[in-house]
Design a protein around this motif. Structure first.
Motif: not given
Lengths: 594, 225, 244, 267
Positions: A470, A49, A427, A423
Motif C-alpha cells: 500500500f 483481490s 482496510g 486501504h
C-alpha cells in the motif's frame, strides 16, 4: 423491527442443536456466526483481490480455471475489462460491508459487549438472531449475482448513478447485477439496524450493578459509538438503495438523467441526478469508514492496555475523541465529492471539518504513544498486531491531510493515492484490529489458545507485506495513476507497470500469510492448547472474570458487581499488578480520574 | 413489569433479581467509594430505551427521503400534483387514533396503579380496539388513495412527484403496519394477562410517532408538490 | 377428383420435403436448385464519406496512417456498384439454410470487417479481433423481437466469441470504446447474399419458384423485386438505390 | 522480537520516504498558470505530513524498543505532561497545521473555481460518453448550435447531435476527436456528458472535474507549454473506462490556426 416488546431476557439454555448453533438467540453464538461469516467473506474478497492484482501486474496472464467463474467474463481464462470491474466491485462491497463492518463491530461486539457490560444477553435476543440471518441473506443475495447471466455489477462499491441506474445498456451486470447489489445492501442495512438497536440498548440499560458508563471498557465504548453511527448511517443508505431498485424495476427517474444517449439511442429518464446518489451514498459512506475503524480503536486500546500493564493516560479523552470522530464523520462526507460538480463553496465547507477530524485522530495516537511511554510492554501476537495497527493508522492517516484539501484533491482524486489511503487506514488497520482482537480473545471465545509462533509469523508477513502493497500505491497516485483501470494503456502510465508488478508479488505474499492465520484459527479451535485459566492475559474487565468459555447466561449463578474502573493495572498498593473490576479490594485511588 | 414468570431463585442466592434488564443501566450513578448499595436497583426496561433508538433510525430514514426530495428538486423542479382529498380524512383518522390510544393508556395506568395489577383479565381494553380499528381505517384510506390514483392512470413512474408521493406514503404505511402489529400484540398480552407497562408505553410512543410522521409527510408533500 | 387433388398436394409436399432434405444433405447447388444473381447500383455519385479521426487510440490511427479510414455507410465501386446491400427472400417459408462457411465478424484496424454481416436466424457466427487494442461488441437489437442484447469486451488475443440470433432483425452493432466503429448484423430467414464492392451478388440454393427478393441497405432503405427461379438456372434481379 | 519490530518500523518509515525525497515517481510537470499554487500547497502538505509521519513512527519504534523488556522491579512511569499536555499539543500542532493548510489551500482552490473566465477566454465544449471524448469548437460565428440528443449518431459522425440543416449556429461548429488549444490562451471548457458520469483529468494541467449528466459544468485554465498530453477519464463509467482518453495538443497560435482550418475542412 419496530415492535419493541420482545423481551426474552433471561432465556433458558437451548437444548436442540438448531437452537444452540444455528438459530441461536445467544449473543455469543451470534457473535461467532458473524465472525465465521466475516472470515468466509474475507477469504472470498482476498481471492478476488489476488485475481485482480495478477491481472494488473501481468495483463494477459491466463489464470487457469477462471473461465469456470464466468464464461463471458474470462474467455480463455484471460480477464476481460468488465470482469475486472465486476470483481473489483465485489471485492469492495464484500470487504467493506461483510468484513470490516461485521467482524470488528458485529462479531466481537456481539460476543463481548454484553459480557463487558455485565449483562446476561442483549435485551432483544430475537432481533439479534434476525440481525445475523438477515445479514447472511444479504451476503447470499450479493454472491448470487456472480451466477446471473451477465455477472455482478461493475459500478464499483460506490455504485455511482446514473451508471448504476440505466440498466443493462450501461454495461454487463448493470441490470440484474445492480438490482441484486442494491437489494443485498438494503437487506444488510436492516440487519445492522437491528444490531445497533441491541447494542445501544445493552449499553444504556443492561449494565450490571456498579457499572457506570465511565467504567465501561474502551471496547464497549467503541461499539456503543459505532452503533450510534450505524443507526443513522444505515438508515440513510437503505432508502437510497430502495430508490435505486425502483429506478430499475418501476421505471422511476430518481437517478436516471434526461436525454442520456448510449448506442445512438435516447434512454428513458427525466431529471435524475447523479449528485443525489452521491449525497445519499456518502452521507452513509463516510461514517461507514468510521464504523469500520472505531471498533478497531477500541479493541487496540483494550489489547494494548492489558499488554502494557497500565491504563491509558486518559480514559475519558479517548472516549471523547472517538465520539468526536463519530460526530465529525457526518460533517465531512462531502470531501468525497470535491470534483463532482458540487458547489465549490460547499467543498470548502466540507474541507475544514475534514481537516479538523485529524485533531481527534491525532489525540488518539498521541494518547497511545504517551501511554506506551514508561509502560511494561508484553510482546505477543495480539500486542504486535495492536502496535502494528498504530503504525498503519499513522501511515494511513497522514495521507488524509492531502485528500482533505480540495486543491490537492484535484490532483489526487480517483488515483491510487486514495486507494492507498483508505486501504491502509480502514482496510489494513481495521484488519489488524480484528487480528489483535482474535489473538486476544480467542481463549475466551473457545477455551483454547492460538499458536503464538504461527501468530508471529502471520504478523511479520502481514506487517511488511501490507506496507509493500500500500505504500507504493501512494507513489502511483502522485504520478497520476488513475484507479479502477483494468490495464494501463496511457503513455504516462506505462512506465509505472513495474511498480504494479512489485505490488502484485507483495499481495500474493501477504495473502499467503492470511492462509497461515486461517490454518492457525481452525487448528487452534479444535486442537490448540487448552487455555490455562479464565484469565490468561491477566486482564481486568468483566470478560475475564467469568468462566472460559462463558456459560449460557454469561456469569453463571452470580451476577457481577463492579467496584472499579475498567483498567486497574499496576495500581500502587494493590496486592497484584492488576485489580479486576469485580474485585472487592479497596484501592486508595480508586475513584474516577478527574 | 413484574409479571414475567421466573424460576424462584433457589440455586442462585447471590444472583440479583433480573427483570428484563440489568441493575445498573441508564440511571446508574457512580457509586462513591465503590459502594454498590447506593446504586438504584432499577433502570428503565429496555423497551422504553429501544423504542427511542428505533424511532431515531426511522427519523433518519425519512430525513434521507426528504433530503432526496430537496436535492432532486435542485436538478429538475418537481411537478405540482394534487393530492387525493381522502388523505386529509386519513389525517384526521390517525390523529384520532392517537387520542384514543392515549385514553387507553391513561385508563390502564390508572387500573394498574390502583394496585390491581394482579388481575389483568379485567384490564380495560375497549379503547385499544378503537385505536386498532382507526389504524386499520387509516391504512384502508391510504390504499383507497392509491387505487384512486391508479384509476386515473397515475403510477409510480408517471413523474418524479408521484414517485416521491408513492415512495413516502408506502414507506409510511409499512411502518404503520408495524405499529398495528404492536397493537395486536398488546391486545393479545392483555388477554393473556401478560401486559407490561413498558410494552404499552413503547407501542404508544411508536404509534404517536407514526401520526406525527404522517402529518409531517403530508405537509412536505403539500408544500413541495 | 377432390381426393386426387389432395393426394397431389400431399405428394408434392412429400417431394418438396424430400428435395429439401436432399438439399440439406448435399449442400451447395443440389440438382434442381436455382439461384438469383444480379447487381446493386447506386444512382448518381456516391455521397462523400467522412474521414474518421482515430486519434483517441494511437493503435488505430497508426494502423490507418497510410490509408485514412472513412465511414462505410455507402461503399460504392468504380462502376457505381453498391456494396454491403443484403439480399434475401421475403417471406421465406422453407427450411433453414445449412451454413456452408463459418461466418466471421472481424475487428480489424478498428473497423468492422465486413461492415454488414448477413446470417440466417439461428446461424452461429464468430466475432473475433485482429487488433492489438481492446474492443467491445455491443449490438443493440429491439427488445420486442426477442433478440437479447449483449455487450462484451474483446481485449487483444481474446478467443473468438460465438453467438447467434433468434429472430429476424437488422441489428446495429457498435464498439463503445471506439465510437466510430459501427456495423450491422442482418438476420434474415432463408437464403441470403451480400453485395460486393462492385455491387454483385448471388443468392445460392433457391429452389424453383416465384419469390420476392428484398434488398436492404442500412441508409438507402429497402427495395423488392419479384423473380422466378427455374430449376438449375440463375434468375436475375438488379437494384438501383438512391443515396439518402 | 520487540527490538526487531522497532527497527522494522524505522526501516519501513525511511524506505517509504525515499521515493518521495528522491522524486522517483513525481507529479507530472505542471503546464498551467494556476498549477504552481496547487504544487506549493502539495509541497507544504508533504512537508507537514511527512514530518509527522516520520516523527510518530520513530516515536512508536523508540517506545517499543525502550519499554518492551521491563525488569521485574520496574514501575510504571507517566508521560511528562500527561494526557492534558498531549491533548494541548495535538490541538496546537495539528490545529495550526490544519488552519494553515486550510487557509492557504483556499487560495489554490479559489484560483481554479472562484475566478470567472476572462471575457476573451476561448470556449470549447467537451462531451464525454462511453468511452470517448469529443470536442466542439464554435467556429467563426463564435456560437454553439443547440444539441439534439435524438439526433446523436455516432455511426454517422454526429457525436453531439447537431442539426446542421436547421440550426444556423451549428453549421460552422467544428467537432474533433482531439483537443488542440493555443498556448497561453485561456480556455473556457464547457463540460457535457452524453450518458453517465465521467471525469476530465489532465494531470499536467492540474485540473480534474467530473461530468455531471444533466448538469453542464464549466472549467477554465491556461496552458503554458507546447506539447501533447493525455486527457483521461477518472470516473468509473463502464467497461471501457480504462480506455477512455483523448489527446490534448497545446500548440503555438499559428499551428493552432492551421489545425482548426484543417479540421473545419473535414467537417
Amino acid at each position: 423491527m419496530h415492535d419493541m416488546s420482545t423481551h426474552a431476557v433471561p432465556h433458558g439454555a437451548p437444548t436442540s442443536f438448531i437452537r444452540k448453533h444455528v438459530f441461536s438467540i445467544d449473543h455469543k453464538v451470534i457473535g461467532k456466526q458473524y465472525y465465521a461469516l466475516a472470515l468466509l467473506a474475507a477469504l472470498i474478497g482476498m481471492v478476488l483481490s489476488w485475481i485482480m492484482r495478477l491481472h494488473l501486474g501481468y495483463g494477459s496472464l491466463a489464470i487457469p480455471g477462471l473461465h469456470l467463474l464466468s464464461k463471458n467474463g474470462a474467455p480463455g481464462d484471460v480477464m476481460t475489462p468488465e470482469y475486472y470491474l465486476q470483481l473489483m466491485t465485489m471485492h469492495g462491497t464484500i470487504m467493506v460491508f461483510f468484513v470490516l463492518t461485521t467482524a470488528p463491530f458485529a462479531a466481537f461486539g456481539n460476543f463481548f459487549l454484553p459480557i463487558q457490560t455485565g449483562a446476561e444477553d442483549m435485551p432483544f435476543p430475537h432481533f439479534n438472531m434476525m440481525s445475523f440471518w438477515v445479514t447472511f441473506t444479504a451476503f447470499l443475495v450479493l454472491v448470487a449475482s456472480f451466477f446471473t447471466g451477465t455477472g455482478p455489477t461493475l459500478g464499483g462499491w460506490t455504485q455511482y448513478a446514473p451508471l448504476s441506474a440505466i440498466g443493462d445498456v450501461g454495461g454487463p451486470g448493470e441490470g440484474l447485477g445492480v438490482v441484486l447489489w442494491a437489494a443485498s445492501i438494503a437487506i444488510f442495512c436492516i440487519g445492522q439496524l437491528l444490531g445497533s438497536l441491541n447494542f445501544i440498548t445493552t449499553t444504556l440499560d443492561m449494565r450490571c450493578k456498579g457499572m457506570s458508563l465511565m467504567r465501561l471498557p474502551l471496547t464497549a465504548w467503541a461499539w456503543f459509538i459505532t452503533s450510534i453511527m450505524g443507526l443513522t448511517a444505515f438508515a440513510v443508505l437503505m432508502p437510497a438503495c430502495l430508490l435505486l431498485i425502483l429506478d430499475h424495476v418501476a421505471g422511476t427517474s430518481f437517478f436516471r438523467p434526461s436525454n442520456a444517449v448510449i448506442n445512438d439511442q435516447v434512454l428513458p429518464g427525466s431529471g435524475g441526478s447523479t449528485l443525489l446518489w452521491q449525497h445519499l451514498f456518502w452521507f452513509f459512506g463516510h461514517p461507514e469508514v468510521y464504523i469500520a475503524i472505531v471498533p478497531g480503536l477500541g479493541i487496540v486500546s483494550h489489547v494494548l492496555i492489558t499488554n502494557m500493564r497500565r491504563p491509558m493516560l486518559s480514559h475519558r479523552v479517548l472516549i471523547y475523541s472517538m465520539g468526536a470522530l463519530a460526530l465529525l464523520s457526518y460533517m465531512v462526507y462531502g470531501h468525497h465529492m470535491f470534483v463532482s460538480g458540487m458547489n465549490p463553496v460547499s467543498s470548502l465547507a466540507f474541507s475544514f471539518p475534514t481537516l479538523v477530524i485529524t485533531i481527534p485522530s491525532t489525540i488518539v495516537v498521541l494518547i497511545w504513544l504517551g501511554s506506551l511511554y514508561g509502560s511494561r510492554l508484553r510482546i505477543n501476537s495480539a500486542s504486535l498486531f495492536a502496535l502494528g495497527f498504530i503504525s498503519m493508522f499513522i501511515s494511513g492517516g497522514v495521507s488524509g491531510f492531502f485528500l482533505a484539501q480540495p486543491s490537492i484533491d484535484i490532483m489526487l482524486h480517483a488515483t491510487y493515492f486514495v486507494v492507498g489511503h483508505f486501504h491502509l487506514v480502514m482496510g489494513v488497520a481495521a484488519m489488524f484490529g480484528i487480528f489483535a482482537g482474535t489473538y486476544f480473545w480467542f481463549p475466551k471465545m473457545t477455551g483454547r489458545m492460538m499458536n503464538e509462533t504461527l501468530g508471529k509469523v502471520h504478523f511479520w508477513m502481514s506487517f511488511v507485506g501490507a506496507y509493500c502493497i500500500f505504500m507504493p500505491f501512494h507513489y502511483l497516485g502522485i504520478a497520476g495513476n488513475v484507479r479502477r483501470y483494468q490495464a494501463f494503456t496511457d503513455d504516462y502510465l506505462i512506465p509505472l507497470i513495474p511498480v504494479h508488478k512489485f505490488i502484485t508479488i507483495a499481495a500474493l505474499f501477504t495473502g499467503f500469510a492470511q492462509l497461515i492465520f486461517v490454518y492457525n484459527l481452525i487448528h487452534s479451535r479444535f486442537w490448540g492448547k487448552v487455555a490455562p485459566n479464565d484469565n490468561p492475559w491477566e486482564g481486568t474487565s468483566l470478560e475475564w472474570s467469568t468462566a472460559t468459555p462463558p456459560p449460557h447466561n454469561n456469569f453463571g449463578d452470580k451476577m457481577p458487581v463492579v467496584y472499579h474502573d475498567p483498567y486497574q493495572y499496576s495500581v500502587e498498593g494493590a496486592s497484584t499488578d492488576y485489580v479486576m473490576q469485580t474485585s472487592t479490594e479497596q484501592l486508595k485511588n480508586t475513584d474516577e480520574e478527574k | 413489569m413484574a409479571t414475567t414468570v421466573h424460576e424462584p431463585p433457589k440455586i442462585e442466592p447471590r444472583r440479583l433479581p433480573i427483570e428484563g434488564s440489568g441493575n445498573g443501566g441508564w440511571r446508574n450513578l457512580v457509586p462513591a467509594g465503590g459502594d454498590p448499595r447506593r446504586v438504584k436497583d432499577s433502570s428503565p426496561p429496555p423497551a422504553s430505551t429501544g423504542i427511542w433508538v428505533a424511532l431515531a433510525s426511522i427519523t433518519m430514514t425519512f430525513a434521507a427521503f426528504t433530503s432526496a426530495m430537496i436535492v432532486r428538486q435542485g436538478t429538475a423542479p418537481l411537478v405540482h400534483i394534487t393530492l387525493p382529498p381522502i388523505l386529509y380524512l386519513n389525517t384526521l383518522l390517525i390523529i384520532a387514533s392517537s387520542i384514543t390510544l392515549e385514553l387507553s393508556r391513561k385508563q390502564i395506568a390508572a387500573f394498574m396503579g390502583a394496585g390491581r395489577d394482579k388481575d389483568h383479565s379485567a384490564i380495560p381494553s375497549r379503547w385499544l380496539y378503537v385505536t386498532l380499528f382507526l389504524g386499520l381505517l387509516f391504512v384502508a384510506g391510504q390504499t383507497f388513495a392509491w387505487i384512486q390514483l391508479k384509476a386515473q392512470g397515475i403510477g409510480l413512474a408517471t413523474n418524479i412527484s408521484y414517485s416521491f408521493f408513492y415512495v413516502l406514503t408506502v414507506a409510511h404505511a409499512l411502518h404503520v403496519f408495524g405499529g398495528l402489529g404492536g397493537l395486536v400484540r398488546v391486545i393479545g398480552k392483555v388477554h393473556n394477562s401478560a401486559l407490561r407497562r413498558s410494552t404499552l408505553d413503547a407501542t404508544s410512543r411508536y404509534w404517536h410517532f407514526m401520526g406525527g410522521l404522517w402529518v409531517y409527510l403530508l405537509l412536505l408533500l403539500w408544500m413541495k408538490l | 377428383m377432390r381426393n386426387r387433388h389432395n393426394l397431389a398436394v400431399v405428394l408434392s409436399a412429400v417431394v418438396l420435403v424430400g428435395c429439401a432434405a436432399l438439399i440439406l444433405s448435399q449442400g451447395v447447388n443440389a440438382a434442381g436448385e436455382g439461384k438469383i444473381t444480379g447487381t446493386v447500383k447506386l444512382d448518381g455519385p456516391a455521397p462523400h464519406m467522412k474521414g474518421i479521426d482515430m486519434s483517441k487510440d494511437p493503435y488505430c490511427s497508426k494502423a490507418h496512417a497510410s490509408d485514412p479510414a472513412h465511414y462505410e455507410t455507402y461503399v460504392a465501386g468504380a462502376n457505381g456498384g453498391l456494396a454491403n446491400v443484403v439480399l434475401y427472400i421475403d417471406g421465406w417459408t422453407g427450411a433453414a439454410q445449412a451454413s456452408n462457411a463459418v461466418l466471421v465478424f472481424d475487428q480489424r484496424n478498428c473497423m468492422y470487417t465486413p461492415h454488414v454481416l448477413a446470417m440466417d436466424t439461428g446461424e452461429s457466427f464468430k466475432v473475433q479481433t485482429s487488433d492489438q487494442t481492446a474492443h467491445n461488441i455491443h449490438p443493440n437489437p429491439n427488445p420486442m423481437t426477442g433478440n437479447i442484447p449483449w455487450n462484451q469486451s474483446q481485449p487483444p488475443g481474446s478467443p473468438p466469441v460465438e453467438k447467434s440470433w433468434k429472430a429476424t432483425e437488422f441489428i446495429p452493432v457498435k464498439c463503445n470504446i471506439h465510437p466510430w466503429m459501427n456495423g450491422w448484423f442482418a438476420v434474415v430467414k432463408g437464403p441470403y447474399a451480400t453485395s460486393d464492392e462492385n455491387g454483385n451478388f448471388t443468392i445460392n440454393n433457391v429452389p424453383p419458384g416465384n419469390y420476392t427478393v428484398t434488398a436492404w441497405h442500412e441508409a438507402a432503405g429497402t427495395q423488392t423485386q419479384k423473380v422466378t427461379v427455374a430449376a438449375g438456372a440463375a434468375a436475375s434481379a438488379n437494384f438501383t438505390f438512391k443515396a439518402k | 522480537m520487540a527490538k526487531i519490530f522497532a527497527v522494522t518500523i524505522i526501516l519501513i518509515a525511511i524506505a517509504s520516504a525515499i521515493p518521495i525525497v528522491m522524486h522517483m515517481w513525481p507529479m507530472p510537470q505542471d503546464i498551467s498558470t494556476h498549477g504552481y499554487l496547487i504544487d506549493e500547497q502539495y509541497t507544504d502538505t508533504m512537508w507537514e505530513a511527512g514530518l509527522s509521519f516520520l516523527a510518530s513512527q520513530f516515536l512508536l519504534a523508540f517506545f517499543i524498543w525502550k519499554f518492551s523488556s521491563p525488569k521485574p522491579g520496574d514501575k510504571i512511569k507517566s508521560f511528562p505532561g500527561g494526557a492534558k499536555g498531549l491533548v494541548i499539543a495535538a490541538f496546537l500542532l495539528v490545529g495550526t497545521e490544519c488552519l494553515a493548510l486550510g487557509v492557504f489551500g483556499v487560495k489554490a482552490w479559489a484560483s481554479v473555481y472562484f475566478t470567472a473566465p476572462s471575457a476573451n477566454a476561448m470556449p470549447i465544449q467537451v462531451q464525454a460518453g462511453q468511452f470517448a471524448f469529443y470536442f466542439r469548437y464554435p467556429g467563426p460565428d463564435g456560437t454553439f448550435g443547440p444539441l439534439h440528443p435524438d439526433k446523436i449518431s455516432e455511426a454517422n459522425a454526429n457525436f453531439f447531435g447537431l442539426d446542421t440543416t436547421n440550426d444556423p449556429d451549428s453549421k460552422d461548429d467544428i467537432v474533433t476527436a482531439e483537443m488542440a488549444i493555443p498556448v497561453n490562451r485561456e480556455i473556457h471548457l464547457l463540460m457535457h456528458s452524453k450518458d453517465v458520469g465521467h471525469s476530465f483529468y489532465v494531470p499536467e494541467l492540474r485540473v480534474q472535474q467530473d461530468f455531471v449528466p444533466g448538469l453542464d459544468v464549466t472549467l477554465h485554465f491556461t496552458a503554458t507549454k507546447i506539447g501533447k498530453y493525455e486527457i483521461v477519464c477518472t470516473q468509473l463509467c463502464g467497461l471501457g473506462h480504462y480506455n477512455m482518453k483523448a489527446y490534448l495538443e497545446v500548440m503555438s497560435q499559428e499551428d493552432y490556426d492551421a489545425w482548426i482550418k484543417q479540421q473545419a475542412a473535414l467537417q
